[in-house]
Design a protein around this motif. Structure first.
Motif, PDB file in Angstrom:
ATOM      1  N   SER A  89       8.812  18.512  25.070  1.00 37.78           N
ATOM      2  CA  SER A  89       8.344  18.218  24.842  1.00 37.78           C
ATOM      3  C   SER A  89       9.148  16.913  23.924  1.00 37.78           C
ATOM      4  O   SER A  89       8.366  15.873  23.871  1.00 37.78           O
ATOM      5  CB  SER A  89       9.213  18.999  23.340  1.00 37.78           C
ATOM      6  OG  SER A  89       8.452  20.564  22.966  1.00 37.78           O
ATOM      7  N   ALA A  90      10.134  16.603  25.224  1.00 42.86           N
ATOM      8  CA  ALA A  90      10.726  15.692  25.412  1.00 42.86           C
ATOM      9  C   ALA A  90       9.846  14.849  25.536  1.00 42.86           C
ATOM     10  O   ALA A  90       9.873  13.265  25.724  1.00 42.86           O
ATOM     11  CB  ALA A  90      11.873  15.564  26.290  1.00 42.86           C
ATOM     12  N   THR A  91       9.129  15.258  27.367  1.00 42.25           N
ATOM     13  CA  THR A  91       7.881  14.412  27.883  1.00 42.25           C
ATOM     14  C   THR A  91       6.699  13.577  26.824  1.00 42.25           C
ATOM     15  O   THR A  91       5.960  12.462  26.889  1.00 42.25           O
ATOM     16  CB  THR A  91       7.563  14.302  28.888  1.00 42.25           C
ATOM     17  OG1 THR A  91       9.330  15.260  29.553  1.00 42.25           O
ATOM     18  CG2 THR A  91       6.674  13.874  30.013  1.00 42.25           C
ATOM     19  N   GLU A  92       6.385  14.643  26.019  1.00 45.68           N
ATOM     20  CA  GLU A  92       5.964  14.438  24.882  1.00 45.68           C
ATOM     21  C   GLU A  92       5.194  13.454  24.270  1.00 45.68           C
ATOM     22  O   GLU A  92       4.167  12.328  23.473  1.00 45.68           O
ATOM     23  CB  GLU A  92       5.393  15.877  24.193  1.00 45.68           C
ATOM     24  CG  GLU A  92       4.171  16.849  25.231  1.00 45.68           C
ATOM     25  CD  GLU A  92       4.066  18.005  24.074  1.00 45.68           C
ATOM     26  OE1 GLU A  92       3.015  18.245  24.129  1.00 45.68           O
ATOM     27  OE2 GLU A  92       5.100  18.953  24.120  1.00 45.68           O
ATOM     28  N   THR A  93       7.125  12.604  24.099  1.00 41.14           N
ATOM     29  CA  THR A  93       6.651  11.748  22.907  1.00 41.14           C
ATOM     30  C   THR A  93       6.744  10.254  23.359  1.00 41.14           C
ATOM     31  O   THR A  93       6.569   9.400  22.950  1.00 41.14           O
ATOM     32  CB  THR A  93       8.334  11.166  22.113  1.00 41.14           C
ATOM     33  OG1 THR A  93       9.452  11.717  24.024  1.00 41.14           O
ATOM     34  CG2 THR A  93       8.814  12.932  21.609  1.00 41.14           C
ATOM     35  N   LEU A  94       6.517  10.896  25.241  1.00 40.42           N
ATOM     36  CA  LEU A  94       6.012   9.170  25.701  1.00 40.42           C
ATOM     37  C   LEU A  94       4.353   9.410  25.896  1.00 40.42           C
ATOM     38  O   LEU A  94       3.984   8.381  26.515  1.00 40.42           O
ATOM     39  CB  LEU A  94       6.029   9.942  27.453  1.00 40.42           C
ATOM     40  CG  LEU A  94       7.883   9.231  27.369  1.00 40.42           C
ATOM     41  CD1 LEU A  94       8.638   9.669  28.526  1.00 40.42           C
ATOM     42  CD2 LEU A  94       8.567   7.217  27.001  1.00 40.42           C
ATOM     43  N   GLY A  95       3.903  10.237  25.061  1.00 35.86           N
ATOM     44  CA  GLY A  95       1.855   9.720  25.160  1.00 35.86           C
ATOM     45  C   GLY A  95       1.300  10.630  25.924  1.00 35.86           C
ATOM     46  O   GLY A  95       0.624  10.096  26.342  1.00 35.86           O
ATOM     47  N   ILE A  96       2.054  11.836  26.354  1.00 32.46           N
ATOM     48  CA  ILE A  96       1.010  12.279  27.262  1.00 32.46           C
ATOM     49  C   ILE A  96       1.273  14.005  26.644  1.00 32.46           C
ATOM     50  O   ILE A  96       2.151  14.440  26.015  1.00 32.46           O
ATOM     51  CB  ILE A  96       1.894  12.350  28.658  1.00 32.46           C
ATOM     52  CG1 ILE A  96       0.778  13.277  29.645  1.00 32.46           C
ATOM     53  CG2 ILE A  96       2.953  13.526  28.606  1.00 32.46           C
ATOM     54  CD1 ILE A  96       0.975  13.188  31.189  1.00 32.46           C
ATOM     55  N   THR A  97      -0.117  14.518  26.728  1.00 34.33           N
ATOM     56  CA  THR A  97       0.315  15.753  26.401  1.00 34.33           C
ATOM     57  C   THR A  97       0.522  17.185  27.345  1.00 34.33           C
ATOM     58  O   THR A  97       0.358  16.540  28.679  1.00 34.33           O
ATOM     59  CB  THR A  97      -1.352  16.361  25.489  1.00 34.33           C
ATOM     60  OG1 THR A  97      -2.306  16.127  27.431  1.00 34.33           O
ATOM     61  CG2 THR A  97      -1.868  15.470  24.825  1.00 34.33           C
ATOM     62  N   ARG A  98       0.714  18.114  26.618  1.00 31.64           N
ATOM     63  CA  ARG A  98       1.217  19.281  27.927  1.00 31.64           C
ATOM     64  C   ARG A  98       0.031  19.703  28.369  1.00 31.64           C
ATOM     65  O   ARG A  98       0.642  19.899  29.197  1.00 31.64           O
ATOM     66  CB  ARG A  98       1.706  20.458  27.036  1.00 31.64           C
ATOM     67  CG  ARG A  98       2.006  21.943  26.969  1.00 31.64           C
ATOM     68  CD  ARG A  98       3.637  21.658  27.656  1.00 31.64           C
ATOM     69  NE  ARG A  98       4.387  21.802  26.493  1.00 31.64           N
ATOM     70  CZ  ARG A  98       4.981  22.195  25.515  1.00 31.64           C
ATOM     71  NH1 ARG A  98       4.542  23.551  26.114  1.00 31.64           N
ATOM     72  NH2 ARG A  98       5.722  22.423  24.593  1.00 31.64           N
ATOM     73  N   GLU A  99      -1.253  19.626  27.388  1.00 31.03           N
ATOM     74  CA  GLU A  99      -1.865  19.922  28.734  1.00 31.03           C
ATOM     75  C   GLU A  99      -2.058  19.090  29.645  1.00 31.03           C
ATOM     76  O   GLU A  99      -2.885  19.433  30.867  1.00 31.03           O
ATOM     77  CB  GLU A  99      -3.521  20.188  28.181  1.00 31.03           C
ATOM     78  CG  GLU A  99      -3.942  20.810  27.120  1.00 31.03           C
ATOM     79  CD  GLU A  99      -2.727  20.712  25.044  1.00 31.03           C
ATOM     80  OE1 GLU A  99      -2.367  19.935  25.358  1.00 31.03           O
ATOM     81  OE2 GLU A  99      -2.021  21.945  25.017  1.00 31.03           O
ATOM     82  N   GLU A 100      -2.148  17.988  29.665  1.00 34.74           N
ATOM     83  CA  GLU A 100      -2.217  17.171  30.687  1.00 34.74           C
ATOM     84  C   GLU A 100      -1.336  17.334  32.225  1.00 34.74           C
ATOM     85  O   GLU A 100      -1.074  17.367  33.099  1.00 34.74           O
ATOM     86  CB  GLU A 100      -2.317  15.567  30.215  1.00 34.74           C
ATOM     87  CG  GLU A 100      -3.403  14.675  30.189  1.00 34.74           C
ATOM     88  CD  GLU A 100      -3.303  13.475  29.254  1.00 34.74           C
ATOM     89  OE1 GLU A 100      -4.009  12.518  28.934  1.00 34.74           O
ATOM     90  OE2 GLU A 100      -2.471  13.776  28.458  1.00 34.74           O
ATOM     91  N   MET A 101      -0.148  17.432  31.263  1.00 31.56           N
ATOM     92  CA  MET A 101       1.296  17.909  32.240  1.00 31.56           C
ATOM     93  C   MET A 101       0.778  19.382  32.696  1.00 31.56           C
ATOM     94  O   MET A 101       0.356  18.928  34.252  1.00 31.56           O
ATOM     95  CB  MET A 101       2.210  17.682  31.559  1.00 31.56           C
ATOM     96  CG  MET A 101       2.777  16.691  30.546  1.00 31.56           C
ATOM     97  SD  MET A 101       4.035  16.450  29.946  1.00 31.56           S
ATOM     98  CE  MET A 101       3.980  17.090  28.910  1.00 31.56           C
ATOM     99  N   VAL A 102       0.500  20.104  32.406  1.00 30.78           N
ATOM    100  CA  VAL A 102      -0.161  21.490  33.596  1.00 30.78           C
ATOM    101  C   VAL A 102      -1.337  21.139  33.878  1.00 30.78           C
ATOM    102  O   VAL A 102      -1.219  21.784  35.650  1.00 30.78           O
ATOM    103  CB  VAL A 102      -0.395  22.396  32.202  1.00 30.78           C
ATOM    104  CG1 VAL A 102      -0.993  23.371  32.826  1.00 30.78           C
ATOM    105  CG2 VAL A 102       1.248  23.021  31.375  1.00 30.78           C
ATOM    106  N   ALA A 103      -1.789  20.830  34.300  1.00 33.93           N
ATOM    107  CA  ALA A 103      -3.151  20.659  34.633  1.00 33.93           C
ATOM    108  C   ALA A 103      -2.526  19.727  36.183  1.00 33.93           C
ATOM    109  O   ALA A 103      -2.914  19.487  37.572  1.00 33.93           O
ATOM    110  CB  ALA A 103      -4.211  19.431  34.105  1.00 33.93           C
ATOM    111  N   ALA A 104      -1.798  18.404  36.015  1.00 36.86           N
ATOM    112  CA  ALA A 104      -1.454  17.763  36.985  1.00 36.86           C
ATOM    113  C   ALA A 104      -0.813  18.718  37.612  1.00 36.86           C
ATOM    114  O   ALA A 104      -0.487  18.750  39.148  1.00 36.86           O
ATOM    115  CB  ALA A 104      -0.499  16.653  36.475  1.00 36.86           C
TER     116      ALA A 104
END
Ligand code: FAQ
Length: 321
Positions: A89-104
């Motif tokens: 959630s804290a990382t999403e505040t920087l403009g990346i989505t959860r889906e993008e992070m999980v894909a990475a």
């Protein structure tokens, strides 16, 4: 210099002054693109570590020796899942989505802590993970409570409190084993032998080899260097090992009176490099398991999406009437 470059230069100076003055940077503030990207990298990798870190411990929930130990372990693994969620959630505040992070994470583009690519072979490994792995995580995370990005710093406060409980329950479990039967003590020593060096690797490469450190320190994303944190961990952990009556698996370990710190042996950086580049004992298994469980949870995400759309529709109808 173009007008745009001039403006960016001025903005960067104001930004650095805010950092130097110990002000927190908040999601809507201007920040250099490289600061944002570096935070996304570190914070998302931190989140992935918490989530993947549930696997070696989860492996023992069904085999915990007593109901009390099982309850503690269940609570701990749930806490780690919670930490992953705050950090995503804290990382999403920087403009990346959860889906993008999980894909990475699933493609291997994003790393997670090397330590979770080692297997948990015996019950003593579970106590040792709490004691050493959470212990190393706290040493790092205490300093991250003062990191310059507000949402990350605030997430760390609660995480540190919970990790502190994790570390203590792990050590208490080791105290019981180390004072138990000959077999139990041998099991504790074997776990220490296997987890000691990977725990030291958790702090990352030596400062001179650390690609991100200089910039992260200037921006106060990191408040202490990899080597400083590793040394603090060694200094605080050796007396704990002595109290257990176990042997540190390092022939070069000795107290250095002049430095006021322990000297310790060379870390196997080839092993570290293999593990962070996908060639550790459990890398494949960890990512495959994540993919499988993520896929199994697709219906929950779909249900949440439908629910969210319905609430939005209802609110629009209310606003229109
Ligand atoms: N493992 O330039 P640096 C926990 C990578 S939480 C894997 O020094 P940086 C709780 C690094 O990403 C544990 N990769 O990097 C728990 C970079 O690669 P990249 C997690 C590592 O970021 C307990 C490259 O090497 N904690 O355990 C590692 O300045 C029990 C160059 O390195 C955090 O993440 C490693 N050990 O410093 C859960 C804390 N070390 O990204 C369940 C936040 C380095 O360019 C059970 N993170 N690398 O591809 C940090 O403080 C920093 O990111 C460091 C690394 C100190 C880890």
């Amino acid at each position: 210099m173009t007008q745009f470059e001039l403006e960016t230069d001025e903005l960067e100076q104001v930004f650095q002054k805010r950092i130097d003055d110990e002000q927190k940077i908040e999601p809507k503030d201007w920040m250099p693109e490289a600061y944002r990207q570096n935070l996304i990298r570190q914070m998302s990798q931190h989140a992935h570590s918490e989530i993947i870190g549930m696997q070696p411990e989860g492996n023992w929930i069904g085999r915990a020796p007593t109901l009390r130990r099982k309850m503690i372990l269940l609570a701990k693994v749930q806490d780690e899942g919670g930490h992953g969620l705050y950090l995503y959630s804290a990382t999403e505040t920087l403009g990346i989505t959860r889906e993008e992070m999980v894909a990475a994470l699933q493609s291997g583009a994003a790393k997670y802590a090397s330590i979770f690519n080692y297997p948990s072979l015996t019950w003593a490994d579970i106590g040792t993970i709490g004691w050493l792995v959470d212990g190393a995580a706290i040493v790092n995370q205490i300093s991250l409570q003062r990191t310059s990005y507000g949402p990350y710093a605030r997430a760390m406060v609660r995480i540190c409190k919970e990790e502190s409980f994790h570390q203590r329950q792990g050590y208490e479990s080791l105290v019981v084993l180390a004072n138990g039967s000959t077999e139990q003590k041998a099991m504790a020593q074997d776990a220490l032998n296997r987890w000691w060096w990977p725990s030291l690797m958790m702090f990352g490469p030596h400062d001179a080899e650390s690609a991100h450190s200089a910039r992260s320190m200037r921006w106060k994303i990191k408040r202490k260097s990899n080597d400083e944190l590793r040394q603090a961990f060694v200094d605080q952990t050796i007396p704990q090992i002595e109290f257990l009556g176990l042997q540190v698996p390092d022939d070069d370990l000795k107290w250095n009176e002049e430095r006021g710190h322990y000297d310790f042996g060379a870390i196997d950086w080839d092993e570290f490099s293999r593990v962070i580049n996908g060639k550790g004992m459990c890398n494949k298994q960890r990512v495959e398991h994540h993919k499988k469980v993520h896929e199994q949870g697709a219906w929950v995400r779909e249900a949440m999406r439908v629910h969210k759309n319905k609430v939005q529709d209802r609110n629009q109808i209310k606003e229109a009437s």
